[in-house]
Design a protein around this motif. Sequence first.
Motif, PDB file in Angstrom:
ATOM      1  N   HIS A 151       1.172   6.102   1.496  1.00 27.78           N
ATOM      2  CA  HIS A 151       2.185   7.141   1.612  1.00 27.78           C
ATOM      3  C   HIS A 151       2.014   8.167   0.509  1.00 27.78           C
ATOM      4  CE1 HIS A 151       4.913   3.937   3.693  1.00 27.78           C
ATOM      5  NE2 HIS A 151       3.756   4.103   4.257  1.00 27.78           N
ATOM      6  N   VAL A 152       1.487   7.687  -0.620  1.00 26.72           N
ATOM      7  CA  VAL A 152       1.258   8.571  -1.762  1.00 26.72           C
ATOM      8  C   VAL A 152      -0.198   8.430  -2.181  1.00 26.72           C
ATOM      9  CG1 VAL A 152       1.901   9.107  -4.137  1.00 26.72           C
ATOM     10  CG2 VAL A 152       3.632   8.246  -2.555  1.00 26.72           C
ATOM     11  N   LEU A 153      -0.868   9.568  -2.371  1.00 32.50           N
ATOM     12  CA  LEU A 153      -2.271   9.561  -2.774  1.00 32.50           C
ATOM     13  C   LEU A 153      -2.376  10.237  -4.141  1.00 32.50           C
ATOM     14  CD1 LEU A 153      -5.262   9.092  -2.005  1.00 32.50           C
ATOM     15  CD2 LEU A 153      -5.210  11.285  -0.827  1.00 32.50           C
ATOM     16  N   LEU A 154      -2.956   9.524  -5.119  1.00 34.91           N
ATOM     17  CA  LEU A 154      -3.122  10.075  -6.462  1.00 34.91           C
ATOM     18  C   LEU A 154      -4.601  10.336  -6.697  1.00 34.91           C
ATOM     19  CD1 LEU A 154      -0.882   7.509  -8.406  1.00 34.91           C
ATOM     20  CD2 LEU A 154      -0.185   9.683  -7.394  1.00 34.91           C
ATOM     21  N   ASP A 191       0.769  -1.237   0.000  1.00 34.90           N
ATOM     22  CA  ASP A 191       0.000   0.000   0.000  1.00 34.90           C
ATOM     23  C   ASP A 191       0.801   1.288   0.000  1.00 34.90           C
ATOM     24  OD1 ASP A 191      -2.424  -1.305   0.014  1.00 34.90           O
ATOM     25  OD2 ASP A 191      -2.346  -1.587   2.167  1.00 34.90           O
ATOM     26  N   PRO A 192       1.832   1.412  -0.838  1.00 30.85           N
ATOM     27  CA  PRO A 192       2.513   2.701  -0.810  1.00 30.85           C
ATOM     28  C   PRO A 192       1.711   3.779  -1.540  1.00 30.85           C
ATOM     29  CG  PRO A 192       3.505   1.301  -2.458  1.00 30.85           C
ATOM     30  CD  PRO A 192       2.378   0.520  -1.860  1.00 30.85           C
ATOM     31  N   VAL A 193       0.950   3.352  -2.545  1.00 30.73           N
ATOM     32  CA  VAL A 193       0.274   4.323  -3.406  1.00 30.73           C
ATOM     33  C   VAL A 193      -1.223   4.002  -3.457  1.00 30.73           C
ATOM     34  CG1 VAL A 193       0.201   5.323  -5.710  1.00 30.73           C
ATOM     35  CG2 VAL A 193       2.353   4.415  -4.844  1.00 30.73           C
ATOM     36  N   ALA A 194      -2.048   5.017  -3.201  1.00 29.12           N
ATOM     37  CA  ALA A 194      -3.501   4.845  -3.356  1.00 29.12           C
ATOM     38  C   ALA A 194      -3.970   5.734  -4.497  1.00 29.12           C
ATOM     39  CB  ALA A 194      -4.229   5.219  -2.070  1.00 29.12           C
ATOM     40  N   TYR A 195      -4.914   5.235  -5.257  1.00 26.59           N
ATOM     41  CA  TYR A 195      -5.343   5.928  -6.472  1.00 26.59           C
ATOM     42  C   TYR A 195      -6.855   6.133  -6.404  1.00 26.59           C
ATOM     43  CZ  TYR A 195      -6.174   6.396 -11.551  1.00 26.59           C
ATOM     44  OH  TYR A 195      -6.552   6.810 -12.793  1.00 26.59           O
ATOM     45  N   VAL A 249      -5.960  18.659   5.796  1.00 27.92           N
ATOM     46  CA  VAL A 249      -5.798  17.690   6.885  1.00 27.92           C
ATOM     47  C   VAL A 249      -4.663  16.720   6.559  1.00 27.92           C
ATOM     48  CG1 VAL A 249      -6.915  15.807   8.147  1.00 27.92           C
ATOM     49  CG2 VAL A 249      -8.221  17.873   7.557  1.00 27.92           C
ATOM     50  N   LEU A 250      -4.636  16.249   5.291  1.00 22.62           N
ATOM     51  CA  LEU A 250      -3.620  15.269   4.894  1.00 22.62           C
ATOM     52  C   LEU A 250      -2.210  15.853   4.963  1.00 22.62           C
ATOM     53  CD1 LEU A 250      -5.308  13.486   1.857  1.00 22.62           C
ATOM     54  CD2 LEU A 250      -5.233  12.791   4.250  1.00 22.62           C
ATOM     55  N   ARG A 251      -2.115  17.161   4.760  1.00 21.18           N
ATOM     56  CA  ARG A 251      -0.821  17.826   4.820  1.00 21.18           C
ATOM     57  C   ARG A 251      -0.181  17.581   6.200  1.00 21.18           C
ATOM     58  NH1 ARG A 251       0.385  22.014   1.290  1.00 21.18           N
ATOM     59  NH2 ARG A 251      -1.796  22.497   0.979  1.00 21.18           N
ATOM     60  N   GLY A 252      -1.052  17.584   7.232  1.00 17.53           N
ATOM     61  CA  GLY A 252      -0.562  17.330   8.582  1.00 17.53           C
ATOM     62  C   GLY A 252      -0.212  15.876   8.826  1.00 17.53           C
ATOM     63  N   GLU A 253      -0.670  14.980   7.939  1.00 17.84           N
ATOM     64  CA  GLU A 253      -0.438  13.555   8.152  1.00 17.84           C
ATOM     65  C   GLU A 253       0.710  13.016   7.299  1.00 17.84           C
ATOM     66  OE1 GLU A 253      -4.094  11.392   7.704  1.00 17.84           O
ATOM     67  OE2 GLU A 253      -5.150  12.675   9.123  1.00 17.84           O
ATOM     68  N   ASP A 254       1.446  13.940   6.657  1.00 18.56           N
ATOM     69  CA  ASP A 254       2.631  13.525   5.902  1.00 18.56           C
ATOM     70  C   ASP A 254       2.320  12.607   4.730  1.00 18.56           C
ATOM     71  OD1 ASP A 254       4.484  15.003   7.072  1.00 18.56           O
ATOM     72  OD2 ASP A 254       5.428  13.411   8.251  1.00 18.56           O
ATOM     73  N   ILE A 255       1.131  12.755   4.127  1.00 13.19           N
ATOM     74  CA  ILE A 255       0.832  11.966   2.936  1.00 13.19           C
ATOM     75  C   ILE A 255       1.160  12.816   1.711  1.00 13.19           C
ATOM     76  CG2 ILE A 255      -0.986  10.824   1.612  1.00 13.19           C
ATOM     77  CD1 ILE A 255      -2.396  10.221   4.217  1.00 13.19           C
ATOM     78  N   THR A 256       1.956  12.259   0.820  1.00 14.95           N
ATOM     79  CA  THR A 256       2.291  12.948  -0.417  1.00 14.95           C
ATOM     80  C   THR A 256       1.104  12.850  -1.372  1.00 14.95           C
ATOM     81  OG1 THR A 256       4.572  12.295  -0.068  1.00 14.95           O
ATOM     82  CG2 THR A 256       3.994  13.073  -2.267  1.00 14.95           C
ATOM     83  N   VAL A 257       0.676  13.978  -1.935  1.00 10.79           N
ATOM     84  CA  VAL A 257      -0.539  13.984  -2.755  1.00 10.79           C
ATOM     85  C   VAL A 257      -0.241  14.538  -4.144  1.00 10.79           C
ATOM     86  CG1 VAL A 257      -2.916  14.805  -2.934  1.00 10.79           C
ATOM     87  CG2 VAL A 257      -1.943  14.353  -0.679  1.00 10.79           C
ATOM     88  N   LEU A 258      -0.684  13.807  -5.176  1.00  7.94           N
ATOM     89  CA  LEU A 258      -0.641  14.316  -6.545  1.00  7.94           C
ATOM     90  C   LEU A 258      -2.066  14.421  -7.062  1.00  7.94           C
ATOM     91  CD1 LEU A 258       2.364  13.405  -6.251  1.00  7.94           C
ATOM     92  CD2 LEU A 258       2.281  12.823  -8.676  1.00  7.94           C
ATOM     93  N   VAL A 259      -2.429  15.602  -7.580  1.00  8.29           N
ATOM     94  CA  VAL A 259      -3.786  15.828  -8.062  1.00  8.29           C
ATOM     95  C   VAL A 259      -3.710  16.235  -9.523  1.00  8.29           C
ATOM     96  CG1 VAL A 259      -5.853  17.238  -7.795  1.00  8.29           C
ATOM     97  CG2 VAL A 259      -4.546  16.571  -5.776  1.00  8.29           C
ATOM     98  N   SER A 260      -4.379  15.491 -10.412  1.00 12.42           N
ATOM     99  CA  SER A 260      -4.430  15.957 -11.801  1.00 12.42           C
ATOM    100  C   SER A 260      -5.664  16.826 -11.946  1.00 12.42           C
ATOM    101  CB  SER A 260      -4.488  14.777 -12.766  1.00 12.42           C
ATOM    102  OG  SER A 260      -5.790  14.240 -12.820  1.00 12.42           O
TER     103      SER A 260
END
Lengths: 283, 271
Positions: free
Chosen positions: B157-160, B73-77, B182-193
């Motif tokens: 760890h990464v949310l797409l 589960d490193p990356v969730a899409y 909120v996620l910014r505080g949880e250290d999740i890296t986020v990519l948004v298209s």
Amino acid sequence: MIDWLTEPFALAFMQRALVAAVVVGLVCSVLGCYVVLRSMAFLGDALAHAVLPGIALAYLAGVDLLAGALVAALLVALGIGFLTRHGTVREDTAIGILFAAALSLGVLLISSTGSYATDLTHILFGDVLGVSTTDLWLTGGLAAAVLLAVALLYRELLLASFDPLLAHTLGRRPGLVLLALLVLLALTVVVSLQTVGVGLVTALLVTPGATASLLTQRLPTMMAVAAVVGVVSSVVGLYLSYYLDVASGAAIVLTATAFFVAAFFLAPHRGLVWRRLGDARPG
Amino acid sequence: MTAMLALEELTVRYNGQPALERVTLHVPHGAQVAIVGPNGAGKSTLFKAMVGLLRPQHGHVLVHGRPPGDQTDPVAYVPQREEIDWRFPVTVADVVMMGRYGRLGAVRRPQAADREAVARALDELSIAHLARRPIGELSGGQQQRVFLARALAQEPHVLLLDEPFTGVDASAKEALLGLLEVLRGEDITVLVSTHDMNTAATRFELAALLNQRLIAYGPPAEVFTPAHIGEAYGGQALFVGDMVVVDQCCPGHVGDGIAHRHSHTGEEKAP
């Protein structure tokens, strides 16, 4: 009334027919839920017809007909998987090509044996009353294997059908799971041959699942309801066949169709009558 | 700052047609990046390569320095709405529990930790009351939250997020931006298209402008310059004084002189 219910099954061949029909009704309905959800009805039909050359070759070679059918169905299932693997050929096109080719090959081979008409009728429409004890063991064993696989692969099949992207994300192999589903479908078709035949197996795969989808909202309940519809259709169909003296496979399929029609019109929320009433009510 | 998500020279082609050409992108741990580009720029392709769905012809994706398939589960899409069959017989709770399948494997029963993760995700998206509803009965905004909840249940760890602002109303969009805070505080890296250059410029610390190649990457003020936008959008970008108007409607019709009635334009004031 009790006599009326028990009378048909005093005969040994009717007892075997009952067991075979119930087993087939069960396994077809459960696997059929995936056929309905993944729009694979055409594929099921193709697999059913694809067994013809296998049966004919087995007959000519003097080996077990079911074994021949099984090999042919597996070859066609894998062939469809191979042709569509890299998107070179559309799936329905690949199915159409292999379906027609296998059917033609089957007819060609059977016509060369000289007993074309009678043998073909048995294969096309089944002969549940002619099930032997050996057939019964084979049918039961294969059906149990298919049901066990559906249970063990529940999450994999759900992921691969509902959201293959998530399956990839989780490191699963949805492509392989779909290949496994094709193999299960091939096994189910072969298991059903003796009961409903090549021509009607698609109905048994699709109709109980479609009926259940009108009545349920979760996959496990859909499978349970489909199984009940499939099994009840098999039993009722056999009674109709006995008392009206009609072909058993056709009677089973038409009973299942009656359930579907009832659900289509009367199902709560999704039935036609319900929706009409809902439209008529203001607001 | 070490890069926790790294794309190196990523090249993906469909039947010989290039979709991504030598894209190199390093995203630091916990950053939130908007991926912006015209239709067909390869935004979805980029995400699909990151989750391992598409195999690149060249280059590679590394999460924590390792290929994504190596880890749990490193990356969730979160897919686009059109990619989901909404008639499928699953409830909201069923879908969110799928986020735990990576940990559960094929047959292990959900444990207390899995049920808690699902409940937490449902609460965080305020959809706990919908848990037993079939997904087909929900509104568009609710449906999006179901898939966001599933992604959170994966504890990634990464949310797409693929085009999450498309087809949702203003309040759903604000709710989503609130969740990103909120996620910014949880250290999740986020990519948004997204097509939405305004949101990308004002609500994200980093932006990437993509059109098969990576045209610019960095703080939005440095990325969304007239020169870069012109390069990314070509004939779709119209420069009016110090304004850039980008027409993002109807791929294939753009630039061939056919007037289109449904064109929607995104305006971006050049800095």
